[in-house]
Design an enzyme around this catalytic site. Structure first.
Site, PDB file in Angstrom:
ATOM      1  CD  GLU A 177      46.354  43.944  39.662  1.00  0.00           C
ATOM      2  OE1 GLU A 177      45.494  44.137  38.719  1.00  0.00           O
ATOM      3  OE2 GLU A 177      45.656  42.938  40.603  1.00  0.00           O
ATOM      4  CE  LYS A 219      44.107  45.581  41.855  1.00  0.00           C
ATOM      5  NZ  LYS A 219      42.477  46.034  41.377  1.00  0.00           N
TER       6      LYS A 219
HETATM    7  P1  13P Z   1      40.510  41.159  43.554  1.00  0.00           P
HETATM    8  O1  13P Z   1      40.469  42.302  44.572  1.00  0.00           O
HETATM    9  O2  13P Z   1      39.152  40.171  43.352  1.00  0.00           O
HETATM   10  O3  13P Z   1      41.775  40.381  43.670  1.00  0.00           O
HETATM   11  O4  13P Z   1      40.349  42.115  42.005  1.00  0.00           O
HETATM   12  C1  13P Z   1      41.436  43.025  41.950  1.00  0.00           C
HETATM   13  C2  13P Z   1      41.704  43.171  40.590  1.00  0.00           C
HETATM   14  O5  13P Z   1      41.501  44.206  39.697  1.00  0.00           O
HETATM   15  C3  13P Z   1      42.600  41.773  40.017  1.00  0.00           C
HETATM   16  O6  13P Z   1      43.280  42.296  38.879  1.00  0.00           O
END
Ligand code: 13P
Length: 340
Positions: A177, A219
Site C-alpha cells: 500500500e 493497494k
Molecule cells: P481508507 O479506505 O479509510 O483510506 O482506509 C484504507 C486503509 O486500510 C488505509 O491503510
C-alpha cells in the site's frame, strides 16, 4: 511455502463481486473514529464494534477478506469464538496490518517513512499461526510545494518490498500500500505525476527484491484531486486517468488492485470504483479495500448503542453490496435506497 497457495489466496481476495474490508485501525485511529460518535475507546467497545462488522448477516457475498489490527486478531466474539474463526467460517479471509506506522523521515521535513521491519519475520510467523493469510503495510507519500522527494519515495518503496518479500516467505499474501495522500490543494495532474513516480519506484523495488507479483495485491490511491483543490475532477476523469496510468505502470502479473478510499465519501468511493470497472476488461481485477468508505455510515448508525446493532449491520451490508456491484460496473444510485 508453495507460491501456488499465495496466488490462490490473492485471487480469492479479488474474487468477482467482492472486495476487502479494512478494519485495521490502530488504537489511536479507532479512538478518533469513536470520538466522532462519542463512544469511549475501550477494549470492550472496540470488540463490540468489530463483532458487529464481522457478524453482519450476508456480507460474505461481497466481502472476501478483512484486515485486522493486532488487538483484534487476538480478540474473540462474545461467545468466545476467535474473530479469525468467525471470519474463516464464513469464507472471509483474515488479514493483519503489520507496519508500525508512518514516522517523520529524518532530513525530509513534511515527509514520512513507515517503520516495522525489525522483528517482522517472527511477527509474521505468529500471525500466520493465529490464522492470518494476508498482510498489509501502508506507506504514505505527501504532495506539497516541492514534495514528494525522490529519497522519500525510494525509502518507502524499499521498505514495502522488504515487507512483501518477508510476507511471501512466511506464506502471507502482502498487500502493498503506497498511499499518495489526498491532503492539499493539488490538482489531478499533480496526483497523477506523484502516483506514477511512486508506483514505478515500488515495482522497481519489488522486482529487485524478488517479490512474486502473482502472489501479492496492490493497494493504491486513485488519481484524484486534492481535498482542497478548488477544481474537483469529475467521476469519469478520475476513473479514466486512474485506469490509464495503471495500465502503464502496474504489471499484468499482479492479480488485483484494491483501492483505498483515503478520505473520499462513501458514495464517491463507490462511484469511482464503478466507473473504472465500467471502462471494460483490464489485466488485473479492480477492487476495493476500503476503511472509512465502508464503515462511516455504519459507525454513525451504531453510535455505541446495542439496540442499533442490527440496523448498523444493515447499513454495512448495503455499502458492501453497492461496492460489490461496482466491481462489475453495475452500481447505480437507486441501489442506495434498496432494502438489504
Ligand atoms: P481508507 O479506505 O479509510 O483510506 O482506509 C484504507 C486503509 O486500510 C488505509 O491503510
Amino acid at each position: 511455502m508453495d507460491n501456488a497457495d499465495l496466488k490462490a489466496t490473492a485471487r480469492s481476495l479479488v474474487a468477482k463481486g467482492k472486495g476487502i474490508l479494512a478494519a485495521d485501525e490502530s488504537t489511536p485511529t479507532i479512538k478518533k473514529r469513536f470520538d466522532a460518535i462519542q463512544v469511549e475507546s475501550t477494549a470492550a467497545n472496540r470488540q463490540a464494534y468489530r463483532e458487529l462488522l464481522f457478524s453482519a448477516p450476508g456480507i460474505e457475498a461481497f466481502i472476501s477478506g478483512v484486515i485486522l489490527f493486532d488487538e483484534t486478531l487476538r480478540q474473540t466474539a462474545a461467545d468466545g469464538t476467535p474473530f479469525t474463526r468467525v471470519l474463516a467460517d464464513r469464507g472471509i479471509i483474515p488479514g493483519i496490518k503489520v507496519d508500525r506506522g508512518a514516522k517523520p523521515m529524518a532530513g525530509f521535513p513534511g515527509e514520512k517513512i513507515t517503520e516495522g521491519l525489525d522483528g517482522l519475520r517472527e511477527r509474521l510467523e505468529e500471525y500466520r499461526q493465529l490464522g492470518a493469510r494476508f498482510a498489509k503495510w501502508r506507506a504514505v507519500i505527501t504532495i506539497a510545494h516541492t514534495l514528494p522527494s525522490r529519497a522519500n519515495i525510494e525509502a518507502n518503496a524499499h521498505a514495502l518490498a522488504r515487507y512483501a518479500a518477508l510476507c511471501q516467505e512466511a506464506g502471507l499474501v502482502p498487500i502493498v500500500e503506497p498511499e499518495v495522500l489526498m491532503d492539499g490543494d493539488h490538482d489531478l495532474a499533480r496526483c497523477e505525476t506523484a502516483t506514477a513516480r511512486t508506483l514505478q519506484a515500488v515495482f522497481d523495488a519489488l522486482f529487485h527484491q524478488r517479490v512474486d507479483l502473482e502472489g501479492m495485491l496492490l493497494k493504491p490511491n486513485m488519481v484524484i484531486s486534492g481535498l482542497d483543490c478548488p477544481q474537483q475532477a469529475d467521476v469519469e476523469s478520475v476513473a479514466t486517468r486512474t485506469v490509464n496510468l495503471f495500465g502503464k505502470v502496474v504489471p499484468a502479473a499482479v492479480p488485483g488492485i484494491v483501492f483505498l478510499s483515503g478520505g473520499q465519501s462513501s458514495l464517491v468511493a463507490t462511484a469511482h470504483l464503478n466507473a473504472m470497472n465500467a471502462i471494460g476488461r483490464q489485466p488485473w481485477e479492480l477492487s476495493f479495500s476500503y476503511g472509512r468508505a465502508l464503515q462511516e455510515d455504519t459507525l454513525k448508525t451504531w453510535g455505541g448503542d446495542t439496540a442499533r446493532v442490527a440496523e448498523a449491520q444493515n447499513v454495512f451490508l448495503l455499502r458492501s453490496k453497492c461496492n460489490g456491484a461496482a466491481r462489475y460496473g453495475e452500481y447505480n444510485a437507486a441501489m442506495e435506497n434498496t432494502a438489504t
